[in-house]
Design an enzyme around this catalytic site. Structure first.
Site, PDB file in Angstrom:
ATOM      1  NE  ARG A 157      15.009  29.655 -43.171  1.00  0.00           N
ATOM      2  CZ  ARG A 157      16.275  29.993 -42.887  1.00  0.00           C
ATOM      3  NH1 ARG A 157      17.260  29.148 -43.156  1.00  0.00           N
ATOM      4  NH2 ARG A 157      16.550  31.163 -42.324  1.00  0.00           N
ATOM      5  NE  ARG A 182      12.089  43.420 -41.404  1.00  0.00           N
ATOM      6  CZ  ARG A 182      12.142  42.830 -42.596  1.00  0.00           C
ATOM      7  NH1 ARG A 182      11.018  42.483 -43.214  1.00  0.00           N
ATOM      8  NH2 ARG A 182      13.287  42.579 -43.190  1.00  0.00           N
ATOM      9  CG  ASP A 212      -1.531  46.296 -44.357  1.00  0.00           C
ATOM     10  OD1 ASP A 212      -0.677  46.570 -43.502  1.00  0.00           O
ATOM     11  OD2 ASP A 212      -1.480  45.271 -45.064  1.00  0.00           O
ATOM     12  CE  LYS A 218       1.705  45.748 -45.914  1.00  0.00           C
ATOM     13  NZ  LYS A 218       2.464  45.686 -44.651  1.00  0.00           N
ATOM     14  CD1 TRP A 262       2.183  37.882 -41.325  1.00  0.00           C
ATOM     15  CD2 TRP A 262       1.535  38.526 -39.288  1.00  0.00           C
ATOM     16  NE1 TRP A 262       0.826  38.138 -41.365  1.00  0.00           N
ATOM     17  CE2 TRP A 262       0.406  38.537 -40.116  1.00  0.00           C
ATOM     18  CE3 TRP A 262       1.389  38.899 -37.954  1.00  0.00           C
ATOM     19  CZ2 TRP A 262      -0.865  38.895 -39.673  1.00  0.00           C
ATOM     20  CZ3 TRP A 262       0.106  39.255 -37.498  1.00  0.00           C
ATOM     21  CH2 TRP A 262      -0.994  39.252 -38.359  1.00  0.00           C
ATOM     22  CE  LYS A 282      -0.204  41.936 -44.719  1.00  0.00           C
ATOM     23  NZ  LYS A 282      -0.302  43.051 -43.758  1.00  0.00           N
TER      24      LYS A 282
END
Length: 334
Positions: A36, A259, A248, A195, A16, A110
């Protein structure tokens, strides 16, 4: 009115974060993308691809990747936070001293934080001391792989400061990605956090071989409990009927690229949480069902689908038993 930096920092080079960095660059921005792992940053800079997280997407040269947070944040007046919900606090504690004063801080995560039951905007304010008007949320039906392919998509930019919201909207308006502004941060975050749980339920139904009637019932009744929780927290019902809610929810529940839905399918086929996690990493909905259920309980909000998913993921209930439990509930008006 707050403007947007010529260089925007995107903190997190997952699917994302990388997809939104591409959107910003395609819209004409200069983007610094923090990864990272140094090898991920090096690969992006040398090949213009991020095969570990967004395979196949060619990244514009106006994206510069780095594993140095100080380099990424230096001079950025807009910071997009693309790390998982349950690691948001720990990452912000490290980054807080590096954040430019007055920067717009944008959550891409989220979820609801375990323990504190805070939304991500609340975590950001708590850790950084930022004013609520500095904090924005981006959420909507945004499957990263589709956006990376430049397929048309829309999203919500929620912020109580309309100037910051409009500045972000302009920065993200790439031609294939259409942002809408909204002042309802609470509703936007609740839609995004809940969601994933309903998508797990849809995936479980698919995994055991159930059809479209079941999926439609799960999505519709899932929306009902999301609206109950959102309005209890002060959200605007219209937000949850829009892109950050229904939009969404539909994308995440129905797409094979989702996923959370895919993880739910594995559980429906009889895999354990551990084996499913080894195959495709544990998804946000598995953690969110615990924190969202606790949040709902604290507001005396009934969320039976969320409860059923929680029991399957954390209490050893089988998917068949969860269905029996849901269908055995007392009948009532819609």
């Amino acid at each position: 009115m707050a403007g947007i930096a010529s260089t925007v920092a995107v903190m997190g080079a997952g699917a994302w974060g990388t997809a939104l960095a591409k959107v910003l660059a395609d819209a004409g921005g200069e983007v610094t993308l923090w990864a990272r792992r140094a090898e991920v940053a090096d690969q992006i800079n040398t090949t213009r691809y991020n095969p570990d997280y967004l395979p196949g997407a060619l990244l514009p040269p106006s994206i510069h990747a780095t594993a140095d947070a100080e380099e990424a944040l230096g001079g950025a007046s807009t910071v997009l936070l693309g790390v998982p919900a349950q690691t948001m606090r720990a990452n912000l504690e490290r980054w807080a001293p590096l954040l430019p004063e007055g920067a717009t801080l944008v959550s891409l995560a989220k979820g609801i934080e375990l323990g504190t039951l805070m939304r991500m905007s609340q975590v950001i304010i708590s850790v950084t001391g930022a004013e609520p008007a500095q904090v924005a949320v981006i959420s909507g039906p945004n499957l990263a792989s589709e956006i990376a392919e430049c397929q048309p998509a829309a999203t919500v930019v929620a912020c109580s400061d309309s100037g910051r919201a409009v500045a972000l909207q302009r920065a993200l308006n790439s031609g294939y990605f259409r942002p809408y502004t909204n002042a309802d941060v609470v509703g936007t975050e609740i839609g995004g956090a809940c969601k994933n749980i309903i998508a797990l339920a849809c995936g479980m139904a698919v995994g055991i071989g159930l059809g479209e009637n079941t999926a439609a019932a799960i999505i519709t009744r899932g929306l009902a409990e999301i609206i109950r929780l959102g309005t209890a927290l002060g959200a605007n019902g219209a937000t949850l009927a829009g892109l950050a809610g229904v939009g969404d929810l539909v994308a995440t529940c129905t797409s094979p690229r989702s996923r959370n839905r895919s993880f739910g399918e594995r559980l429906g086929r009889g895999e354990t949480l551990q084996s499913a996690g080894k195959a495709c990493h544990v998804v946000e909905g598995v953690t969110s069902c615990e924190s969202v259920l606790a949040l709902a309980s604290s507001y005396d909000v009934e969320m039976p689908l969320t409860d059923a998913v929680h029991r399957v993921c954390h209490k050893g209930l089988s998917v068949d038993e969860a269905i029996t439990l849901l269908l055995g509930r007392r009948t009532k008006p819609e």
